[in-house]
Scaffold this motif. Structure first.
Motif: not given
Length: 137
Positions: A9, A34, A36, A57-59
């Motif tokens: 990230d 990320s 994703l 932050p997401d996956i």
């Protein structure tokens, strides 16, 4: 020509990894910011190496590793985890999920180049045994 997907990230960290690996002959790099985005990239084209952060932050990186190992066509893709998490639990979890090698930040250009070289030059018939970069000597 090795295709490398670098996932972190932090744009600065992605650029640092690419700069360190650029001397590897004829490499081509794709960056993702990320987990994703990494999964999207992995579904669009084939890669020879995945360099992946754990904290996103997401996956998260572990989930990306689990996704990769769950796909028949990606199962043998070498994965280097490069993370600030140096604790034993994170290392064990990443390697158990299927990461090929675990490295902590900061790393030296030589250490990541050596790790990439060993995974990219490994014969496809060899089993990908997980390694801890610190134990490589």
């Amino acid at each position: 020509m090795p295709e490398v997907l670098v996932v972190d990230d932090s744009k600065v960290m992605r650029e640092m990894v690419v700069a360190c690996l650029r001397p590897y002959p004829d490499s081509r790099f794709t960056q993702a910011s990320s987990g994703l985005e990494a999964i999207e990239q992995l579904s669009l084209k084939s890669y020879d190496l995945l360099v992946l952060d754990l904290n996103m932050p997401d996956i998260g990186g572990i989930e990306v590793v689990e996704f990769v190992r769950g796909q028949d066509h990606l199962r043998s893709l070498p994965i280097i985890i490069v993370t600030t998490r140096g604790d034993e639990a994170s290392r064990e979890r990443a390697l158990s999920a299927g990461a090929s090698l675990f490295m902590t930040k900061p790393f030296t250009p030589d250490s990541i180049q050596g790790a990439a070289r060993s995974l990219l030059e490994k014969s496809p018939s060899q089993d990908a045994k997980p390694q801890d970069e610190a134990s490589r000597g």
